[in-house]
Scaffold this active site. Structure first.
Site, mmCIF file in Angstrom:
data_model
loop_
_atom_site.group_PDB
_atom_site.id
_atom_site.type_symbol
_atom_site.label_atom_id
_atom_site.label_comp_id
_atom_site.label_asym_id
_atom_site.label_seq_id
_atom_site.Cartn_x
_atom_site.Cartn_y
_atom_site.Cartn_z
ATOM 1 N N GLU A 120 26.536 49.310 55.205
ATOM 2 C CA GLU A 120 25.366 48.440 55.329
ATOM 3 C C GLU A 120 24.776 48.603 56.739
ATOM 4 O O GLU A 120 25.426 49.148 57.631
ATOM 5 C CB GLU A 120 25.785 46.980 55.100
ATOM 6 C CG GLU A 120 26.402 46.696 53.738
ATOM 7 C CD GLU A 120 25.423 46.824 52.572
ATOM 8 O OE1 GLU A 120 24.201 46.928 52.805
ATOM 9 O OE2 GLU A 120 25.894 46.846 51.422
ATOM 10 N N HIS A 145 21.131 51.236 53.019
ATOM 11 C CA HIS A 145 22.562 51.562 53.034
ATOM 12 C C HIS A 145 22.850 52.839 52.252
ATOM 13 O O HIS A 145 22.114 53.202 51.336
ATOM 14 C CB HIS A 145 23.429 50.383 52.551
ATOM 15 C CG HIS A 145 23.382 50.112 51.079
ATOM 16 N ND1 HIS A 145 23.620 48.848 50.565
ATOM 17 C CD2 HIS A 145 23.158 50.893 50.005
ATOM 18 C CE1 HIS A 145 23.548 48.902 49.254
ATOM 19 N NE2 HIS A 145 23.264 50.112 48.883
ATOM 20 N N ASP A 204 32.804 55.197 46.926
ATOM 21 C CA ASP A 204 33.300 53.841 47.215
ATOM 22 C C ASP A 204 33.845 53.144 45.974
ATOM 23 O O ASP A 204 33.688 53.635 44.855
ATOM 24 C CB ASP A 204 32.187 52.996 47.867
ATOM 25 C CG ASP A 204 30.858 53.076 47.108
ATOM 26 O OD1 ASP A 204 30.809 53.650 46.000
ATOM 27 O OD2 ASP A 204 29.854 52.560 47.631
ATOM 28 N N ASN A 230 18.032 48.234 51.611
ATOM 29 C CA ASN A 230 18.129 48.033 53.066
ATOM 30 C C ASN A 230 18.531 49.315 53.790
ATOM 31 O O ASN A 230 18.883 49.275 54.964
ATOM 32 C CB ASN A 230 19.132 46.910 53.367
ATOM 33 C CG ASN A 230 20.530 47.233 52.872
ATOM 34 O OD1 ASN A 230 20.779 48.313 52.339
ATOM 35 N ND2 ASN A 230 21.452 46.296 53.048
HETATM 36 P P1 PGA Z 1 21.020 51.953 42.710
HETATM 37 O O1 PGA Z 1 21.970 51.731 43.967
HETATM 38 O O2 PGA Z 1 21.092 53.405 42.359
HETATM 39 O O3 PGA Z 1 21.614 51.094 41.629
HETATM 40 O O4 PGA Z 1 19.653 51.522 43.131
HETATM 41 C C1 PGA Z 1 21.885 52.622 45.042
HETATM 42 C C2 PGA Z 1 22.693 52.097 46.205
HETATM 43 O O5 PGA Z 1 22.730 50.874 46.410
HETATM 44 O O6 PGA Z 1 23.277 52.922 46.918
#
Ligand code: PGA
Length: 275
Positions: free
Chosen positions: A150, A145, A74, A143
């Site tokens: 999301e 995602h 992304d 959450n």
């Molecule tokens: P993080 O993010 O590795 O910074 O915890 C993971 C994500 O939100 O996919």
């Protein structure tokens, strides 16, 4: 491909460093077996130890990325790829600038595409043209995602434009000089796109991820926890540290299964060497 893997495997290691090293070991194994493999990569804090280990393997062991192609999950939209908050910048800084990869083979959705809808379609086509993703690395949000999918995202979704939630936009504001510079959108692979990878490794570390991990592995498959869609994939490995695994009901069983599988592989190997 991890030997014997025909479903979901859960590997629990002591800490984030060990998780990064195990992921890097598996990526390196694939690159050595298939030098022109296609990797799916993720940004965020979780994969950083993995990328650090890949850089070390390149520098000290000659791990060769010259024929590897990568697709990132992304990117914000709109954002200049040179902006320090862009995911393109993150990947250059944390991996690509330190290994011998051909940058023209490193795909990240383009944050300044004139038509992001068209660009999302083009991105999907590039994945197909490259022969599909051999191994997709994922993080997981608090959450549940995966990428910018999301809760509520369709499990069949493809690469597309997503509108960021007001909370995400507000949380990101501190990283930008002017409020009008904060991206309102993202271009993200869909859950359907991710599920087409031949193999998936999801990395999660820290207690903050424990609830999301438990829902993803042991909860129902639901759009309300996008990572739970991975239960439908035949070759997926969750590599977790103890903290991220702490809310799994069957944690001890997963550890036992892993030990037993390792023992069996060793036994087969020894029998083969004797034969
Ligand atoms: P993080 O993010 O590795 O910074 O915890 C993971 C994500 O939100 O996919």
């Amino acid at each position: 491909m991890a030997r014997g893997l025909r479903s979901m495997e859960v590997i629990i290691l002591p800490d984030a460093e060990a998780v990064g090293k195990e992921a890097a070991r598996r990526i390196a194994e694939l690159i050595r077996r298939k030098p022109n493999c296609v990797l799916g990569l993720a940004t965020g804090s979780t994969p950083i130890p993995c990328y650090r280990e890949l850089i070390r393997m390149h520098k000290e062991e000659g791990l060769d990325f010259s024929h590897v192609t990568t697709f990132n999950l992304d990117e914000y939209y709109p954002i200049d790829p040179r902006h320090p908050q862009s995911y393109r910048y993150f990947m250059d800084e944390n991996l690509f600038n330190h290994i011998n990869i051909d940058k023209s083979r490193t795909f990240v959705p383009y944050g300044l595409a004139p038509d992001p809808y068209e660009h999302a379609e083009w991105y999907e086509e590039q994945i197909k043209k490259a022969g599909g993703i051999d191994l997709q690395i994922l993080g997981i949000g608090h959450n549940g995602h995966i990428a910018f999918n999301e809760p509520g995202s369709s499990l069949a979704s493809r690469t597309r434009v997503k509108t960021l939630t007001r909370e995400t936009i507000e949380a990101n504001a501190r990283f930008f000089d002017r409020p009008e510079d904060v991206p309102r959108y993202a271009i993200t692979m869909g859950i359907g796109t991710i599920l087409e990878a031949r193999e998936i490794i999801l990395l999660a570390t820290g207690e903050g991820k424990a609830d999301a991990v438990a829902k993803a592995i042991e909860g129902p498959v639901t759009t309300m926890c996008p990572a739970s869609a991975l239960q439908l994939h035949p070759r997926v490995t969750f590599i977790l540290d103890e903290a991220a695994a702490s809310k799994l009901q069957r944690k001890d069983y997963y550890k036992y299964v892993h030990e037993m599988a390792e023992a069996l592989k060793k036994q087969i190997l020894e029998a083969r060497m004797r034969a």
